[in-house]
Scaffold this active site. Structure first.
Site, PDB file in Angstrom:
ATOM      1  N   LYS A  45       0.815  -1.300   0.124  1.00  0.00           N
ATOM      2  CA  LYS A  45       0.044  -0.058  -0.106  1.00  0.00           C
ATOM      3  C   LYS A  45       0.725   1.210  -0.194  1.00  0.00           C
ATOM      4  O   LYS A  45       0.710   2.399  -0.494  1.00  0.00           O
ATOM      5  CB  LYS A  45      -0.852   0.113   1.185  1.00  0.00           C
ATOM      6  N   GLY A  46       1.993   1.121   0.659  1.00  0.00           N
ATOM      7  CA  GLY A  46       3.010   2.264   0.768  1.00  0.00           C
ATOM      8  C   GLY A  46       3.400   2.795  -0.603  1.00  0.00           C
ATOM      9  O   GLY A  46       3.437   3.753  -1.122  1.00  0.00           O
ATOM     10  N   ASN A  48       2.341   1.587  -3.401  1.00  0.00           N
ATOM     11  CA  ASN A  48       1.476   1.752  -4.509  1.00  0.00           C
ATOM     12  C   ASN A  48       0.931   3.236  -4.523  1.00  0.00           C
ATOM     13  O   ASN A  48       0.850   4.029  -5.520  1.00  0.00           O
ATOM     14  CB  ASN A  48       0.039   1.234  -4.179  1.00  0.00           C
ATOM     15  N   GLU A 144       0.140  -1.252   6.976  1.00  0.00           N
ATOM     16  CA  GLU A 144       0.995  -2.419   6.767  1.00  0.00           C
ATOM     17  C   GLU A 144       2.225  -2.452   7.453  1.00  0.00           C
ATOM     18  O   GLU A 144       3.272  -3.185   7.186  1.00  0.00           O
ATOM     19  CB  GLU A 144       1.100  -2.685   5.446  1.00  0.00           C
ATOM     20  N   GLY A 230     -16.764   1.595  -2.759  1.00  0.00           N
ATOM     21  CA  GLY A 230     -16.600   0.787  -4.164  1.00  0.00           C
ATOM     22  C   GLY A 230     -17.505   1.452  -5.078  1.00  0.00           C
ATOM     23  O   GLY A 230     -17.474   2.678  -5.149  1.00  0.00           O
ATOM     24  N   GLY A 233     -19.542   4.529  -4.367  1.00  0.00           N
ATOM     25  CA  GLY A 233     -18.688   5.940  -4.410  1.00  0.00           C
ATOM     26  C   GLY A 233     -17.899   6.267  -2.987  1.00  0.00           C
ATOM     27  O   GLY A 233     -17.562   5.126  -2.579  1.00  0.00           O
ATOM     28  N   ASP A 261      -5.697   2.637  -2.749  1.00  0.00           N
ATOM     29  CA  ASP A 261      -4.648   3.349  -2.793  1.00  0.00           C
ATOM     30  C   ASP A 261      -4.721   4.510  -3.562  1.00  0.00           C
ATOM     31  O   ASP A 261      -3.910   5.721  -3.430  1.00  0.00           O
ATOM     32  CB  ASP A 261      -3.467   2.665  -3.277  1.00  0.00           C
TER      33      ASP A 261
END
Ligand code: RIB
Length: 311
Positions: A45-46, A48, A144, A230, A233, A261
């Site tokens: 995640k970081g 990305n 994470e 999702g 919205g 992300d």
């Protein structure tokens, strides 16, 4: 604030190698299904979010940790190629780089992350970068990495008046006193329920009541809570206390990995430019929508021109 077209953003977070299997549907417990394809692509995640920011032309530094293995080298090389400043990524001897096993099926994904070196990103690593954090327009963090490291990043950013965006993924409980230092919190519905201590909201109900949970986090001190929903919205608390929704942009979905992300990074970018919340959410929603139209978390991140010309 730095050059208005080029915000300075510090990302504190993870790097993973993504092992992605595509299948028509995910297996249920005890079942084996045949898949349609396999790929190994950079993720975490970081990382990305750092790549998403670099593609938007932000000046982006990633603070994180990698192992001393091939995956670590490949991930840093890919970040370098995207223009992310990787000089603050620590190499941890004798430890493996983070790995994520991902199943992409039925327009959704499920992920198991083995953090490896990511859990060696310590509060001391963040303390060393206090000056960088002080100079930044925005600090963007996910979960994470150890919770103490997350909290240190939030504390230092708040101390210097740098805008804090926390993407609480994967969600874990946070110390009560940290909430008032978070400017923008961007959970999805599951993360929202965990943080609000309302996991039961996700069971046996057709519609989780996100309004109540968002208000609970705002009551705890978070300045702005933006929940990604999702294909529904995003929901956010407006200045007058009303909860508003912004519909998602309709697109043909290829791979949803990294959509959250893309949203958080684009939000951070827009806030770093000094844009108001509503405009920043609109920009983030466009980025997230475009990101799902391509395969791969980082490959899917849109450029500034793509977002400006879309929809
Ligand atoms: O948000 C998507 C990311 O989650 C993937 O790239 C995977 O590495 C996990 O961290």
């Amino acid at each position: 604030m730095s050059d208005r077209r080029c915000p300075q953003v510090v990302v504190i977070g993870s790097l993973n190698m993504d092992l992605v299997t595509r299948a028509e549907r995910a297996p249920v417990k005890g079942e084996t299904v045949l898949g349609q394809g396999f790929d190994m692509v950079p993720g975490g995640k970081g990382a990305n979010q750092a790549v998403a920011l670099a593609k938007l032309n932000a000046e982006c530094t990633l603070i994180g940790a990698r192992g001393d293995d091939d995956f670590g080298g490949q991930l840093v090389k890919s970040l370098d190629q995207h223009g992310v400043n990787t000089s603050k990524i620590k190499k941890v001897p004798g430890v493996t780089t983070g790995v994520a096993t991902i199943v992409v099926a039925e327009e959704d994904n499920s992920i198991i992350v083995v953090p490896g070196a990511n859990f060696h990103c310590t509060p001391e690593d963040i303390e060393k970068e206090e000056e960088l954090i002080r100079q930044a327009d925005v600090v963007l963090i996910q979960m994470e990495i150890p919770v103490e490291t997350v909290c240190k990043g939030i504390e230092l950013a708040a101390k210097h008046g740098t805008t804090v965006v926390l993407n609480p993924a994967p969600a874990r409980k946070l110390p009560a006193e940290i909430y008032s230092r978070i400017d923008y919190l961007t959970p999805n519905i599951t993360e929202l329920a965990i943080l609000a201590g309302e996991e039961a909201e996700l069971q046996d109900k057709p519609e989780p009541r996100y309004e109540k949970m968002m208000r609970a986090l705002a009551d705890n001190g978070v300045k702005h809570v933006i929940t990604t929903l999702g294909e529904e919205g995003a929901a956010y608390l407006a200045a007058h206390g009303e909860i508003l929704t912004m519909p998602a942009y309709p697109v043909h979905v290829i791979d949803t990995t990294g959509a959250g992300d893309a949203f958080s990074a684009a939000l951070a970018f827009s806030l770093g430019l000094g844009k108001p919340q509503k405009e920043a959410i609109e920009f983030a929603s466009k980025a997230a929508a475009l990101s799902v139209t391509r395969f791969g978390a980082q490959a899917g991140m849109p450029s500034l021109a793509e977002i400006e010309n879309a929809f």
